[in-house]
Design an enzyme around this catalytic site. Structure first.
Site: not given
Lengths: 149, 149
Positions: A86, A58, A56, A89
């Site tokens: 999410c 992040e 991801h 993260c």
């Protein structure tokens, strides 16, 4: 004089990252990490390209910022991310002790707010910055993807 | 004949990884990922060495297993990890749709059970395999660390 380094300014940079993800066929989410009005990490979602659910925006931004700072704690840093983080993260951000999280669009289904992921007591989180732009980009991605299949 | 490929067998491999972390001065947590009784990923915590809060054993194991399989979903895979996963790792395991998680010791404070991190409906989790060994190693690490400082 207006401060050019507003949350909107940095979120636009995160949106540019999201657009790069879009062009690569990735779910368009982008992130930047900022310290003292300076961007020290830029990243976008690469889960498809890397075949890796951990890629991801992040997560990559946290790794890059830690690398830049030479330390694993992101004190005095702000993460700008186009979509609410999410669980994974937000969990990583918990460990990083980051000072501030600014997100664009809400993720009502799998975001950390709905799923009640614990943030670090040192972290504040605000949302809704350029939310429409972030969510329009996501909608456009899923419409185009559906039309291709 | 006893099945040599028991949960205890694979957890011993995860403990060996935890011991490697210990020797490097890392919080001793180790993980392996198994498919069809074959280990496809081994990893241990490297957050200090890499200066990166995302470098938990499980995160590295997920990336390595996906790399091995050439796909980001870990169906039919089992993760063995010496300590109950945190929010970040459980969040990553959610995205991976892994079939089974087997942990050793509980993390009463920052583990995914206490913090109610959502697992994927396809995932089952069991704990307590070689829990004493895993927790003794952690205790020894923190005692030695305290004595050094």
């Amino acid at each position: 004089m207006e401060n050019v380094f507003s949350d909107t300014y940095f979120m636009k940079k995160a949106l540019q990252e999201a657009e790069m993800a879009f062009e690569k066929g990735e779910i368009p989410v982008g992130a930047v990490i900022v310290i003292d009005n300076r961007i020290i990490a830029r990243a976008h979602n690469l889960t498809e390209l890397l075949n890796d659910v951990t890629a991801h925006a992040e997560m990559q931004a946290i790794t890059a910022a830690s690398n830049f700072l030479g330390g694993k704690y992101l004190q005095n840093c702000t993460l700008y991310v186009t979509l609410e983080p999410c669980q994974m993260c937000a969990g990583a951000l918990y460990w990083s002790q980051i000072s501030k999280i600014v997100y664009g669009a809400r993720d009502e289904e799998r975001g950390c707010i709905q799923l009640k992921t614990k943030l670090h007591p040192k972290t504040i989180m605000v949302g809704g910055i350029l939310a429409d732009e972030a969510s329009q980009l996501l909608k456009r991605f899923f419409i185009e993807k559906r039309n291709l299949n």
